[in-house]
Design an enzyme around this catalytic site. Sequence first.
Site, PDB file in Angstrom:
ATOM      1  N   GLU A   1     -30.753  19.437  25.469  1.00  0.00           N
ATOM      2  CA  GLU A   1     -30.765  19.919  23.848  1.00  0.00           C
ATOM      3  C   GLU A   1     -31.520  18.875  22.631  1.00  0.00           C
ATOM      4  O   GLU A   1     -30.152  17.464  23.179  1.00  0.00           O
ATOM      5  CB  GLU A   1     -29.680  20.501  24.098  1.00  0.00           C
ATOM      6  CG  GLU A   1     -28.575  21.345  22.991  1.00  0.00           C
ATOM      7  CD  GLU A   1     -27.609  22.206  22.375  1.00  0.00           C
ATOM      8  OE1 GLU A   1     -27.411  22.105  21.066  1.00  0.00           O
ATOM      9  OE2 GLU A   1     -27.169  22.395  23.185  1.00  0.00           O
TER      10      GLU A   1
ATOM     11  N   ASP B   1     -26.330  18.297  25.994  1.00  0.00           N
ATOM     12  CA  ASP B   1     -26.731  17.946  24.560  1.00  0.00           C
ATOM     13  C   ASP B   1     -26.394  16.665  24.492  1.00  0.00           C
ATOM     14  O   ASP B   1     -25.204  16.208  23.833  1.00  0.00           O
ATOM     15  CB  ASP B   1     -25.764  18.689  23.739  1.00  0.00           C
ATOM     16  CG  ASP B   1     -26.213  18.854  22.244  1.00  0.00           C
ATOM     17  OD1 ASP B   1     -25.129  19.778  21.470  1.00  0.00           O
ATOM     18  OD2 ASP B   1     -27.244  18.147  21.986  1.00  0.00           O
TER      19      ASP B   1
ATOM     20  N   HIS C   1     -27.399  15.565  21.057  1.00  0.00           N
ATOM     21  CA  HIS C   1     -27.527  16.059  19.851  1.00  0.00           C
ATOM     22  C   HIS C   1     -28.615  15.045  19.537  1.00  0.00           C
ATOM     23  O   HIS C   1     -27.667  14.327  18.376  1.00  0.00           O
ATOM     24  CB  HIS C   1     -26.037  15.890  19.479  1.00  0.00           C
ATOM     25  CG  HIS C   1     -25.291  16.615  18.851  1.00  0.00           C
ATOM     26  ND1 HIS C   1     -25.100  16.275  18.124  1.00  0.00           N
ATOM     27  CD2 HIS C   1     -24.778  17.428  19.196  1.00  0.00           C
ATOM     28  CE1 HIS C   1     -24.506  16.874  16.892  1.00  0.00           C
ATOM     29  NE2 HIS C   1     -24.587  18.406  17.437  1.00  0.00           N
TER      30      HIS C   1
ATOM     31  N   GLU D   1     -24.272  30.442  23.759  1.00  0.00           N
ATOM     32  CA  GLU D   1     -23.343  29.184  23.543  1.00  0.00           C
ATOM     33  C   GLU D   1     -22.208  29.945  23.855  1.00  0.00           C
ATOM     34  O   GLU D   1     -21.929  30.702  22.475  1.00  0.00           O
ATOM     35  CB  GLU D   1     -23.634  28.276  23.155  1.00  0.00           C
ATOM     36  CG  GLU D   1     -22.155  27.254  22.535  1.00  0.00           C
ATOM     37  CD  GLU D   1     -23.228  26.022  21.591  1.00  0.00           C
ATOM     38  OE1 GLU D   1     -21.834  24.955  21.800  1.00  0.00           O
ATOM     39  OE2 GLU D   1     -23.647  26.333  21.146  1.00  0.00           O
TER      40      GLU D   1
ATOM     41  N   GLU E   1     -30.684  24.616  17.230  1.00  0.00           N
ATOM     42  CA  GLU E   1     -29.538  25.159  16.366  1.00  0.00           C
ATOM     43  C   GLU E   1     -29.654  24.785  14.451  1.00  0.00           C
ATOM     44  O   GLU E   1     -29.282  25.675  13.595  1.00  0.00           O
ATOM     45  CB  GLU E   1     -28.573  24.221  17.451  1.00  0.00           C
ATOM     46  CG  GLU E   1     -28.198  23.004  16.968  1.00  0.00           C
ATOM     47  CD  GLU E   1     -27.220  22.846  17.223  1.00  0.00           C
ATOM     48  OE1 GLU E   1     -26.256  21.774  16.526  1.00  0.00           O
ATOM     49  OE2 GLU E   1     -27.062  23.113  18.540  1.00  0.00           O
TER      50      GLU E   1
ATOM     51  N   TRP F   1     -26.568  11.927  13.548  1.00  0.00           N
ATOM     52  CA  TRP F   1     -25.148  12.369  14.188  1.00  0.00           C
ATOM     53  C   TRP F   1     -25.454  13.516  15.090  1.00  0.00           C
ATOM     54  O   TRP F   1     -26.064  14.379  15.225  1.00  0.00           O
ATOM     55  CB  TRP F   1     -24.294  12.202  13.206  1.00  0.00           C
ATOM     56  CG  TRP F   1     -22.791  13.048  13.888  1.00  0.00           C
ATOM     57  CD1 TRP F   1     -21.808  11.818  14.668  1.00  0.00           C
ATOM     58  CD2 TRP F   1     -22.436  14.273  14.128  1.00  0.00           C
ATOM     59  NE1 TRP F   1     -20.945  12.649  14.890  1.00  0.00           N
ATOM     60  CE2 TRP F   1     -21.287  14.248  15.228  1.00  0.00           C
ATOM     61  CE3 TRP F   1     -23.077  15.742  13.976  1.00  0.00           C
ATOM     62  CZ2 TRP F   1     -20.528  15.628  15.505  1.00  0.00           C
ATOM     63  CZ3 TRP F   1     -22.255  16.584  13.770  1.00  0.00           C
ATOM     64  CH2 TRP F   1     -21.220  16.319  14.684  1.00  0.00           C
TER      65      TRP F   1
ATOM     66  N   ARG G   1     -21.676  23.183  29.744  1.00  0.00           N
ATOM     67  CA  ARG G   1     -22.315  22.058  29.314  1.00  0.00           C
ATOM     68  C   ARG G   1     -21.330  20.607  29.011  1.00  0.00           C
ATOM     69  O   ARG G   1     -20.478  20.122  29.339  1.00  0.00           O
ATOM     70  CB  ARG G   1     -22.314  22.345  27.809  1.00  0.00           C
ATOM     71  CG  ARG G   1     -23.169  21.065  27.017  1.00  0.00           C
ATOM     72  CD  ARG G   1     -22.965  22.091  24.913  1.00  0.00           C
ATOM     73  NE  ARG G   1     -21.874  21.063  24.656  1.00  0.00           N
ATOM     74  CZ  ARG G   1     -21.543  20.593  23.736  1.00  0.00           C
ATOM     75  NH1 ARG G   1     -22.904  21.190  23.140  1.00  0.00           N
ATOM     76  NH2 ARG G   1     -20.307  19.836  22.909  1.00  0.00           N
TER      77      ARG G   1
ATOM     78  N   ARG H   1     -32.785  27.862  20.285  1.00  0.00           N
ATOM     79  CA  ARG H   1     -31.197  28.246  19.707  1.00  0.00           C
ATOM     80  C   ARG H   1     -30.861  28.706  18.525  1.00  0.00           C
ATOM     81  O   ARG H   1     -29.577  28.429  18.009  1.00  0.00           O
ATOM     82  CB  ARG H   1     -30.401  26.583  19.907  1.00  0.00           C
ATOM     83  CG  ARG H   1     -31.316  26.299  21.571  1.00  0.00           C
ATOM     84  CD  ARG H   1     -30.000  25.419  22.123  1.00  0.00           C
ATOM     85  NE  ARG H   1     -28.792  24.922  21.506  1.00  0.00           N
ATOM     86  CZ  ARG H   1     -27.511  25.135  20.802  1.00  0.00           C
ATOM     87  NH1 ARG H   1     -27.169  26.706  21.977  1.00  0.00           N
ATOM     88  NH2 ARG H   1     -26.474  24.958  20.149  1.00  0.00           N
TER      89      ARG H   1
ATOM     90  N   TYR I   1     -20.469  12.886  20.163  1.00  0.00           N
ATOM     91  CA  TYR I   1     -20.827  14.237  20.038  1.00  0.00           C
ATOM     92  C   TYR I   1     -20.168  14.342  21.096  1.00  0.00           C
ATOM     93  O   TYR I   1     -20.335  13.979  22.408  1.00  0.00           O
ATOM     94  CB  TYR I   1     -21.969  14.265  19.996  1.00  0.00           C
ATOM     95  CG  TYR I   1     -21.646  15.906  20.218  1.00  0.00           C
ATOM     96  CD1 TYR I   1     -22.773  16.672  20.930  1.00  0.00           C
ATOM     97  CD2 TYR I   1     -21.334  16.636  18.730  1.00  0.00           C
ATOM     98  CE1 TYR I   1     -22.249  17.634  21.097  1.00  0.00           C
ATOM     99  CE2 TYR I   1     -21.165  17.866  19.092  1.00  0.00           C
ATOM    100  CZ  TYR I   1     -21.941  18.819  19.889  1.00  0.00           C
ATOM    101  OH  TYR I   1     -21.635  20.043  20.366  1.00  0.00           O
TER     102      TYR I   1
HETATM  103  C1  CS2 Z   1     -23.329  20.947  18.769  1.00  0.00           C
HETATM  104  C2  CS2 Z   1     -22.585  22.139  17.737  1.00  0.00           C
HETATM  105  O1  CS2 Z   1     -22.639  23.446  19.587  1.00  0.00           O
HETATM  106  C3  CS2 Z   1     -23.093  22.593  19.941  1.00  0.00           C
HETATM  107  O2  CS2 Z   1     -24.295  22.661  20.494  1.00  0.00           O
HETATM  108  O3  CS2 Z   1     -24.712  20.777  18.315  1.00  0.00           O
HETATM  109  O4  CS2 Z   1     -21.698  21.960  17.709  1.00  0.00           O
HETATM  110  C4  CS2 Z   1     -22.885  20.846  16.437  1.00  0.00           C
HETATM  111  O5  CS2 Z   1     -22.902  19.548  16.452  1.00  0.00           O
HETATM  112  C5  CS2 Z   1     -21.984  21.901  15.261  1.00  0.00           C
HETATM  113  O6  CS2 Z   1     -22.492  23.396  14.732  1.00  0.00           O
HETATM  114  C6  CS2 Z   1     -22.112  21.509  13.797  1.00  0.00           C
HETATM  115  O7  CS2 Z   1     -22.059  22.019  13.123  1.00  0.00           O
HETATM  116 MG    MG Z   2     -26.188  21.286  19.891  1.00  0.00          MG
END
Ligand code: CS2
Ligand code: MG
Length: 402
Positions: A235, A209, A211, A338, A261, A402, A147, A282, A159
Site C-alpha cells: 500500500e 503499508d 505509507h 480495513e 486513502e 510521513w 497487515r 483505498r 509508521y
Molecule cells: C494508514 C492510516 O491505516 C492506514 O492505512 O495509512 O492509519 C493513516 O496513517 C492515518 O489514517 C492518518 O491519519
Molecule cells: Mg495506509
Amino acid sequence: MKITAARVIVCCPGRNFVTLKIETDQGLTGLGDATLNGRELAVASYLNDHVIPCLIGRDAHQIEDLWQYLYKGAYWRRGPVTMSAIAAVDTALWDLKAKAAGLPLYQLLGGRSRSRVLVYGHANGRDIEHTVDEVLRHRDMGFQAIRAQSGVPGLDKVYGVGQGGFYEPADASLPSEHDWSSEKYLRHTPALFAAVREAVGPDVHLLHDAHHRLTPIEAARLGKALEPFHLFWLEDATPAENPQAFALIRQHTTTPLAVGEVFNSLWDCKTLIEQQWIDYIRTTVVHAGGISHLRRIADLAALYQVRTGCHGATDLSPVCIGAALHFDTWVPNFGIQEYMPHTEATLAVFPHDYRFEQGFMYCGETPGHGVDIDEALAARYPYQRAYLPVNRLQHDGTLWSW
Ligand code: CS2
Ligand code: MG
C-alpha cells in the site's frame, strides 16, 4: 422532508472526531463523519460557517443535487477539507433517506452482493519476532487477512508501530519529528515478510503499508523483493501525486498495489485505474465525497477489474465505518475493508449496529447506516489539538513523507 437544522459535534473520546448531524421536519436525523486527522477544526468551520447556512430549508431527499450544489457551487473544487465536508452532508442524507424508507443503507444502494465483509487487521511489533507473534495472535482471532508492520533496526519510530495494541499517530499538540531511512527499511522489510510468511503459512492474506515513503524505483525494488511472499497488497508504495510513478513500479513487480486513502475525488484515481497501475482503490466515505462519489469511483474501477479496499483506520469515526460497511456489502467489485478497532470510549459515544466476527464484519438491518451519537456523552470529551508526525531523513534532516 425538509432540513430544519444541522450542527457539528466535535469530541475527543481517545482521539478527535467531527460529526455532522442533520435534523428534518419529519423528526428524522442523519449523521455524517467529517473527521480529517490533524485538521479537524478546518472541516468543522467549513461546515459551520459555509455549508450549514445553505442546507436549512432544503429537501433532504435531493442528495445528488445537494452534492453537485456543494461541489460545483463552491467554485473552489476538491481538496481534503471541502470533500470531507461534502462527504459528511452526503452520508447524513443517505442515512436520512434510508431511515425514511425504513431500510438499511445497503438496500438503497442495490442490495447485498455478499453475506459478509472480509476485513484485515493490524499486527504490529517492535521487531520481527514481536510482529510474528502479533500476526499469529490476529490469525487466532479469526483474521484471514493481516497487515504486518514492524519496527526497523536503527529507526526510533516508524509508521504503524504503537506502544502495545491501540495505535494513534496524531499524538502531540505540535507535530513530533521522526527520523527516516529508506535504506534501513528496504533492508529490513523483506526479512520481516520471510519470517511472517514462514510462521503463518500460505493461506493467510498478508498486507503491508509503505505509507508513501519510497521513491518510485525504491518502491519497485520493494515490490520485487516481496514477490516470494505473495502479498495481498503493498500500500502507498510511493506518493501518488504523480500517477506515472506507478508505471515504473509496474514495470518491475507483480506485487499487487493499493493506493487512495489520501485521495479526495475520482480525478485523483482516474489515471491510476485506467492505466491498470493499481489493483485496489483505498478511497473511503469520509475523505472522498461520501457514498455518492465513492460509488462513482468504484464504478470506474470495476471497468478495469480494480477492487475496493476502503481505508478504515481509527481516525475515521464509527459513522464512517458504519456507512463503509453498507457500501462494502453492496459494491460489486469489493476487495477488502480495513478494520482497526476503536476504543471502548469511542464506541460508547457512537452506538452502532455492526460487528466483527471471525475475520469478517457485518453491517446490521437498522434503517440508515446504523450508527448514532450520544451527544451528552460526547460533550464530556472536549476537543484536544493533535497533529500527525512529520518525517526527516536521518542522514541530513531533509523533510520527507510521513
Ligand atoms: C494508514 C492510516 O491505516 C492506514 O492505512 O495509512 O492509519 C493513516 O496513517 C492515518 O489514517 C492518518 O491519519
Ligand atoms: Mg495506509
